[in-house]
Write an enzyme that holds these catalytic residues in place. Structure first.
Site, PDB file in Angstrom:
ATOM      1  N   ASN A  45      -0.526   6.964   2.836  1.00 53.45           N
ATOM      2  CA  ASN A  45      -0.396   6.557   1.429  1.00 53.45           C
ATOM      3  C   ASN A  45      -1.678   6.833   0.641  1.00 53.45           C
ATOM      4  O   ASN A  45      -1.827   6.386  -0.486  1.00 53.45           O
ATOM      5  CB  ASN A  45      -0.091   5.064   1.322  1.00 53.45           C
ATOM      6  CG  ASN A  45       1.253   4.719   1.931  1.00 53.45           C
ATOM      7  OD1 ASN A  45       2.231   5.440   1.735  1.00 53.45           O
ATOM      8  ND2 ASN A  45       1.318   3.625   2.669  1.00 53.45           N
ATOM      9  N   HIS A 131      10.054  -4.730  -1.853  1.00 51.10           N
ATOM     10  CA  HIS A 131       9.248  -4.697  -0.622  1.00 51.10           C
ATOM     11  C   HIS A 131       9.289  -6.041   0.102  1.00 51.10           C
ATOM     12  O   HIS A 131       9.404  -7.102  -0.519  1.00 51.10           O
ATOM     13  CB  HIS A 131       7.804  -4.370  -1.017  1.00 51.10           C
ATOM     14  CG  HIS A 131       6.885  -4.136   0.128  1.00 51.10           C
ATOM     15  ND1 HIS A 131       5.995  -5.090   0.568  1.00 51.10           N
ATOM     16  CD2 HIS A 131       6.713  -3.058   0.923  1.00 51.10           C
ATOM     17  CE1 HIS A 131       5.297  -4.600   1.583  1.00 51.10           C
ATOM     18  NE2 HIS A 131       5.722  -3.360   1.824  1.00 51.10           N
ATOM     19  N   GLU A 175       9.213  -3.951  -7.831  1.00 49.18           N
ATOM     20  CA  GLU A 175       8.225  -2.908  -7.588  1.00 49.18           C
ATOM     21  C   GLU A 175       8.331  -1.937  -8.767  1.00 49.18           C
ATOM     22  O   GLU A 175       9.404  -1.805  -9.359  1.00 49.18           O
ATOM     23  CB  GLU A 175       8.568  -2.129  -6.304  1.00 49.18           C
ATOM     24  CG  GLU A 175       8.252  -2.879  -5.038  1.00 49.18           C
ATOM     25  CD  GLU A 175       8.625  -2.065  -3.792  1.00 49.18           C
ATOM     26  OE1 GLU A 175       8.072  -0.975  -3.590  1.00 49.18           O
ATOM     27  OE2 GLU A 175       9.479  -2.541  -3.027  1.00 49.18           O
ATOM     28  N   SER A 179       8.804   1.570  -2.570  1.00 46.43           N
ATOM     29  CA  SER A 179       7.983   2.158  -1.510  1.00 46.43           C
ATOM     30  C   SER A 179       8.772   2.992  -0.510  1.00 46.43           C
ATOM     31  O   SER A 179       8.222   3.899   0.102  1.00 46.43           O
ATOM     32  CB  SER A 179       7.218   1.064  -0.778  1.00 46.43           C
ATOM     33  OG  SER A 179       8.106   0.133  -0.219  1.00 46.43           O
ATOM     34  N   ASP A 204       4.902  -5.009  -9.076  1.00 44.75           N
ATOM     35  CA  ASP A 204       4.076  -4.570  -7.946  1.00 44.75           C
ATOM     36  C   ASP A 204       3.910  -3.057  -8.092  1.00 44.75           C
ATOM     37  O   ASP A 204       4.849  -2.290  -7.882  1.00 44.75           O
ATOM     38  CB  ASP A 204       4.812  -4.932  -6.643  1.00 44.75           C
ATOM     39  CG  ASP A 204       4.094  -4.425  -5.402  1.00 44.75           C
ATOM     40  OD1 ASP A 204       3.330  -3.449  -5.500  1.00 44.75           O
ATOM     41  OD2 ASP A 204       4.336  -4.998  -4.315  1.00 44.75           O
ATOM     42  N   HIS A 207       2.374   1.556  -5.409  1.00 49.93           N
ATOM     43  CA  HIS A 207       2.528   3.005  -5.243  1.00 49.93           C
ATOM     44  C   HIS A 207       2.421   3.786  -6.552  1.00 49.93           C
ATOM     45  O   HIS A 207       2.524   5.006  -6.548  1.00 49.93           O
ATOM     46  CB  HIS A 207       3.859   3.317  -4.547  1.00 49.93           C
ATOM     47  CG  HIS A 207       3.898   2.781  -3.152  1.00 49.93           C
ATOM     48  ND1 HIS A 207       3.355   3.469  -2.088  1.00 49.93           N
ATOM     49  CD2 HIS A 207       4.360   1.600  -2.658  1.00 49.93           C
ATOM     50  CE1 HIS A 207       3.506   2.745  -0.988  1.00 49.93           C
ATOM     51  NE2 HIS A 207       4.104   1.606  -1.303  1.00 49.93           N
ATOM     52  N   LYS A 238      -3.918   2.246  -1.075  1.00 51.53           N
ATOM     53  CA  LYS A 238      -3.073   3.449  -1.133  1.00 51.53           C
ATOM     54  C   LYS A 238      -3.870   4.538  -1.867  1.00 51.53           C
ATOM     55  O   LYS A 238      -4.837   5.032  -1.285  1.00 51.53           O
ATOM     56  CB  LYS A 238      -1.739   3.088  -1.754  1.00 51.53           C
ATOM     57  CG  LYS A 238      -1.075   1.951  -0.925  1.00 51.53           C
ATOM     58  CD  LYS A 238       0.343   1.706  -1.222  1.00 51.53           C
ATOM     59  CE  LYS A 238       0.833   0.406  -0.596  1.00 51.53           C
ATOM     60  NZ  LYS A 238       0.743   0.349   0.871  1.00 51.53           N
TER      61      LYS A 238
HETATM   62  C1  LIG Z   1       5.183  -2.142  -2.645  1.00 51.56           C
HETATM   63  C2  LIG Z   1       4.180  -2.757  -1.735  1.00 51.56           C
HETATM   64  N1  LIG Z   1       3.682  -3.970  -2.055  1.00 51.56           N
HETATM   65  C3  LIG Z   1       2.771  -4.566  -1.261  1.00 51.56           C
HETATM   66  C4  LIG Z   1       2.319  -3.973  -0.106  1.00 51.56           C
HETATM   67  C5  LIG Z   1       1.342  -4.685   0.741  1.00 51.56           C
HETATM   68  O1  LIG Z   1       0.048  -4.266   0.468  1.00 51.56           O
HETATM   69  P1  LIG Z   1      -1.080  -4.397   1.585  1.00 51.56           P
HETATM   70  O2  LIG Z   1      -0.865  -3.277   2.547  1.00 51.56           O
HETATM   71  O3  LIG Z   1      -2.359  -4.307   0.830  1.00 51.56           O
HETATM   72  O4  LIG Z   1      -0.895  -5.727   2.234  1.00 51.56           O
HETATM   73  C6  LIG Z   1       2.831  -2.701   0.253  1.00 51.56           C
HETATM   74  C7  LIG Z   1       2.428  -1.961   1.456  1.00 51.56           C
HETATM   75  O5  LIG Z   1       1.587  -2.037   2.156  1.00 51.56           O
HETATM   76  C8  LIG Z   1       3.770  -2.085  -0.584  1.00 51.56           C
HETATM   77  O6  LIG Z   1       4.276  -0.892  -0.264  1.00 51.56           O
END
Ligand SMILES: Cc1ncc(COP(=O)(O)O)c(C=O)c1O
Length: 390
Positions: A45, A131, A175, A179, A204, A207, A238
């Site tokens: 990522n 997610h 989101e 993802s 969120d 990405h 990411k």
């Molecule tokens: C859309 C989304 N939100 C939150 C997270 C979590 O973030 P982190 O890896 O920093 O815990 C992820 C993936 O890791 C994600 O793809």
């Protein structure tokens, strides 16, 4: 307990859904070594390939030299080193929000925001493909949960209408870029619903950050909505190439999170190296738009080649490409075929994606060369033929 766990594991294996870890050694931004063999990594990522940029690494080392390897305290006690203040100011400014608060990762940030800001009489509307961190955050909330169909604004509005007389607050959680599917939430329309029904919107942008929008600040910029959501979460792990996450909102929300979000209050602060690296990567992204331009050249080329080869890339538009195979075992077969050809890619299966939609999740990064992409596409075509999706 052990017998029960063994039986669950057997069940997972029977479904072709078993996971194990492959311990790898990265040797460049796009190559890894596993069992002494070199592979092209197609599942990182690190979209802008900043995680091993020399200046980012140097900044991580400098932060370690000055502050130590770990902070060894939570942020509320003695963990809020001055680098946090700088990074919080810069992320808020980058995405045009009043205030930022850095959490130790995105999962903790989502749990912190959702379980703290929502209360018993409230309603949370959640996209069905959100997610796992959002789904679990919502489960931890005492609010009523309502799932709406993926990116379906009419379904969302119908559901909001039924709840609008409630005495609590309404929240939409989504989101920005999904993802596992690489498609984008209808944020403009959600923003209209926000104004019409007085709902709070939590997004969120894990990405979207660094990738979308004219200056790469994320999906809000791409859709002309920069800084307009109630709460915005994004991660450093990411495109920014480091580790950690940040929450953006107004003064009051951030003040409340500092005082009540358990996943902020009761966990150890980030290692200084991660904060130093994030700061440097952010400066690079802000000051040099060529990183984003190079990434998009790769995205456009890779997508064009896959479409020409006959793949259906669904509604994805950016660096995340779902190659939906359907059956769990077929997805693993395709993964293994690619593995034999020196391509490291993961089959994504339930519960990460809905049953019957197992897929390869391919990610495109800036450091891939044209030769890498050509080789990847021809290998994916051959593997796709093996499982008859082409
Ligand atoms: C859309 C989304 N939100 C939150 C997270 C979590 O973030 P982190 O890896 O920093 O815990 C992820 C993936 O890791 C994600 O793809």
């Amino acid at each position: 307990m052990i017998d029960r766990l063994r039986s669950h594991i057997e069940n997972i294996k029977e479904k072709g859904n078993y996971r194990f870890l492959r311990y790898i050694k990265p040797i460049s931004s796009t190559r890894i070594v596993y069992n002494s063999k070199e592979y092209l990594n197609l599942c990182s990522n690190s979209y802008l390939s900043l995680h091993n940029h020399p200046e980012v690494i140097k900044a991580a080392k400098e932060a370690t030299d000055i502050y130590g390897a770990g902070i060894c305290s939570s942020r509320s006690i003695s963990g809020s080193i001055d680098l946090y203040k700088e990074l919080e100011r810069e992320t808020a400014e980058y995405k045009s929000y009043e205030k930022a608060l850095i959490f130790s990762n995105g999962y903790l940030a989502n749990i912190g925001i959702i379980s703290t800001l929502t209360e018993k009489d409230d309603v949370i509307f959640s996209d069905e493909l959100n997610h796992s961190s959002l789904i679990h955050s919502i489960r931890l909330s005492r609010a009523k949960k309502i799932i709406y169909k993926h990116r379906d604004i009419n379904d969302l509005e119908e559901k909001i209408k039924k709840e609008k007389k409630r005495k609590g607050n309404l929240f939409v959680v989504t989101e920005t870029v999904f993802s596992m599917d690489g498609d984008v939430a209808p944020l403009k329309e959600i923003y209209e619903l926000k104004k019409k029904y007085d709902v709070n919107v939590i997004v969120d942008d894990a990405h979207g950050t660094g990738v979308f929008g004219e200056t790469g600040t994320g999906i809000e910029e791409m859709l002309g909505l920069k800084g307009l959501m109630d709460v915005h979460m994004a991660t450093f792990g990411k495109a920014i190439g480091s580790y950690g996450a940040f929450v953006l909102s107004n003064e009051t929300v951030i003040e409340y999170l500092i005082n009540r979000a358990k996943t902020f209050m009761y966990t150890t602060a980030l290692p200084p190296a991660a904060i130093g690296a994030s700061l440097k990567a952010l400066h690079i992204i802000k000051n040099d738009l060529s990183y984003r331009k190079d990434l998009w050249n790769n995205i456009d080329y890779f997508r064009k080649k896959l479409i020409e080869a006959g793949f259906d890339l669904k509604d994805s538009i950016g660096p995340i490409i779902p190659i939906v195979v359907g059956d769990d075992r077929d997805a693993v077969t395709m993964q293994e075929e690619l593995f034999k050809k020196g391509i490291f890619i993961q089959a994504i299966r339930p519960p990460t994606v809905p049953a019957g939609t197992s897929r390869l999740r391919l990610t495109i990064v800036r450091d891939l060369t044209k030769d890498d992409i050509d080789y990847a596409v021809s290998s994916i075509v051959e593997a796709g033929k093996k499982v008859h999706i082409l």
